[in-house]
Design a protein around this motif. Structure first.
Motif, mmCIF file in Angstrom:
data_model
loop_
_atom_site.group_PDB
_atom_site.id
_atom_site.type_symbol
_atom_site.label_atom_id
_atom_site.label_comp_id
_atom_site.label_asym_id
_atom_site.label_seq_id
_atom_site.Cartn_x
_atom_site.Cartn_y
_atom_site.Cartn_z
ATOM 1 N N PRO A 3 0.816 -1.227 0.000
ATOM 2 C CA PRO A 3 0.000 0.000 0.000
ATOM 3 C C PRO A 3 0.846 1.272 0.000
ATOM 4 O O PRO A 3 1.626 1.510 0.925
ATOM 5 C CB PRO A 3 -0.822 -0.119 1.292
ATOM 6 N N TYR A 4 0.651 2.075 -1.029
ATOM 7 C CA TYR A 4 1.441 3.298 -1.146
ATOM 8 C C TYR A 4 1.093 4.295 -0.045
ATOM 9 O O TYR A 4 1.943 5.063 0.399
ATOM 10 C CB TYR A 4 1.224 3.938 -2.520
ATOM 11 N N ALA A 5 -0.167 4.269 0.410
ATOM 12 C CA ALA A 5 -0.574 5.190 1.473
ATOM 13 C C ALA A 5 0.257 4.976 2.732
ATOM 14 O O ALA A 5 0.611 5.940 3.432
ATOM 15 C CB ALA A 5 -2.064 5.004 1.780
ATOM 16 N N LEU A 6 0.575 3.716 3.042
ATOM 17 C CA LEU A 6 1.411 3.428 4.210
ATOM 18 C C LEU A 6 2.821 3.960 4.009
ATOM 19 O O LEU A 6 3.428 4.510 4.939
ATOM 20 C CB LEU A 6 1.462 1.920 4.465
ATOM 21 N N LEU A 7 3.340 3.800 2.809
ATOM 22 C CA LEU A 7 4.694 4.283 2.529
ATOM 23 C C LEU A 7 4.774 5.804 2.648
ATOM 24 O O LEU A 7 5.771 6.348 3.133
ATOM 25 C CB LEU A 7 5.125 3.835 1.132
ATOM 26 N N LYS A 8 3.739 6.491 2.205
ATOM 27 C CA LYS A 8 3.710 7.956 2.326
ATOM 28 C C LYS A 8 3.743 8.373 3.789
ATOM 29 O O LYS A 8 4.444 9.322 4.160
ATOM 30 C CB LYS A 8 2.454 8.514 1.650
ATOM 31 N N GLN A 9 2.989 7.674 4.631
ATOM 32 C CA GLN A 9 2.957 8.028 6.048
ATOM 33 C C GLN A 9 4.288 7.722 6.725
ATOM 34 O O GLN A 9 4.736 8.486 7.598
ATOM 35 C CB GLN A 9 1.811 7.272 6.730
#
Length: 423
Positions: free
Chosen positions: A328-334
């Protein structure tokens, strides 16, 4: 807004090449519909991000968010164009005609040059007088056309050109540069889905004194024992006991007591682990800046926080069957937001995805076998699992524990006892 500065025009064809590399929907039966829904979702997120602001009131942070959302919408739009085999030059030519129509100016003559984002941005800048493009109107037009695009059985080239024109006009209304946005989007997708294997970030302590470097080879023994019906994990590194015995520290047993494998994964794949530096007494004391800011309590807490957070996210499935390109890219952004300002901020999103997934891969093996060895090789940038009976410590540790030549400065290494306090 952008950290990217281009000396030559960014060609649409070059952008499409990046889209091809990063398109994770390619080959699926529902690829076109999925791309359309992605475009629709990005336009919605864009509106949510800027609805409370106007062009002149956008802060730098809001501008970055808006630019990223416009970039993501642009990616989906051109992925649809690529899927539909729309010619890049024809797409740009039609978009310029639509912009001219909206601005009530003469359309440019058909260009023989290669299609580029600079053609679009230059035309808008040349013909849009101050205040001519209203943010609300530009967004309403974009939202309406994206809605029609999603509901259409097929995506017509004219529809795609209209949405491209709307994105260019909205970007202008927000004082953003569509070419810079596109360049940033390429950098973003390449950092997440690199071409080939990807170039790893060099180890951060390579230039430090040997005594302040993380050991390049770590044989870490995880052994589970029960004491009065309580399961504990005891850890030794290269034959030396380290830390306190660990429990899950949870009302519900979940095997988090094996979580030090995550720190080993961060060390091997990212070259970063303030927690291990503290445990192994490898803090970079010769530099006050590194000792305090990179190896200190706040960095340790940040790493432990990421470890716990990822475990809570993956508690039920432990990232089983999750591949690096689907993380999940959203996790990487966070995560990137959490480590901003630390040296590990230099590591790319794909490196974080690999480190996390490899850590959980070995965690699952430790959990199943109720212990074992984790071999972390920082030079090879990998960790591997070995069963407790697979390792002959006398043989494996021979090279690691070879005594150095005697000198007055040589001191006997004492076992590290007790978990190093976080604060």
């Amino acid at each position: 807004m952008s950290s990217v500065r281009l000396s030559s025009p960014l060609k649409i064809e070059d952008y499409l090449e990046s889209v091809t590399t990063s398109n994770q929907f390619a080959g699926s039966a529902e690829q076109l519909f999925t791309l359309k829904l992605g475009l629709f979702g990005e336009v919605g997120e864009l509106y949510a991000g800027i609805k409370k602001a106007r062009r002149d009131a956008l802060t730098d942070a809001e501008a970055r968010v808006a630019a990223e959302e416009v970039g993501d919408a642009l990616w989906y739009l051109l992925a649809i164009a690529l899927h539909q085999n729309v010619d890049a030059k024809a797409l740009v030519a039609s978009a310029l005609k639509e912009i001219a129509k909206i601005l009530n100016v003469s359309a440019p003559r058909r260009s023989t040059a290669q299609a580029s984002f600079r053609q679009i941005v230059g035309f808008v800048n040349a013909h849009a007088s101050p205040g001519a493009i209203k943010e609300v109107e530009a967004f309403q037009r974009l939202a309406a056309r994206v809605g029609l695009l999603v509901s259409s059985p097929r995506s017509q080239a004219g529809q795609l050109a209209e949405v491209l024109a709307d994105l260019a006009l909205l970007a202008h209304a927000l004082s953003l540069d569509l070419e810079e946005i596109a360049a940033e989007n390429i950098a973003k997708t390449n950092a997440r889905w690199p071409k080939g294997a990807g170039a790893v970030t060099p180890l951060f302590d390579s230039s430090c004194k040997p005594g302040e470097q993380l050991p390049r080879k770590l044989w870490v023994r995880f052994e589970e024992k029960r004491v009065k019906d309580v399961a504990y994990v005891y850890i030794s590194v290269n034959g030396i006991n380290v830390g306190d015995r660990l429990t899950d520290n949870s009302h519900e047993p979940d095997d988090y007591r094996f979580h030090d494998v995550f720190h080993l994964a961060y060390a091997a794949y990212l070259g970063w682990s303030p927690v291990l530096r503290a445990l192994l007494k490898k803090k970079r004391k010769s530099s006050d800046v590194l000792d305090e800011n990179e190896d200190g309590a706040r960095a340790i807490i940040t790493e432990e926080g990421i470890s716990t957070w990822m475990f809570n996210v993956a508690r039920e499935h432990l990232f089983l069957n999750v591949t690096q390109d689907k993380f999940p890219y959203a996790l990487l952004k966070q995560i990137r937001a959490l480590v901003k300002g630390y040296e590990v901020d230099k590591c790319q999103p794909w490196e974080w995805a690999r480190a996390i997934l490899k850590g959980f891969e070995v965690f699952r093996q430790l959990k199943k076998a109720r212990g074992g060895y984790v071999v972390a090789d920082l030079d090879a940038r990998e960790i591997t699992y070995k069963g407790l009976k697979e390792i002959n410590e006398r043989i494996e540790y021979k090279e690691i524990r070879r005594k150095p030549r005697k000198s007055k400065a040589t001191k006997r290494v004492q076992p590290i006892r007790g978990r190093v306090p976080l604060i």
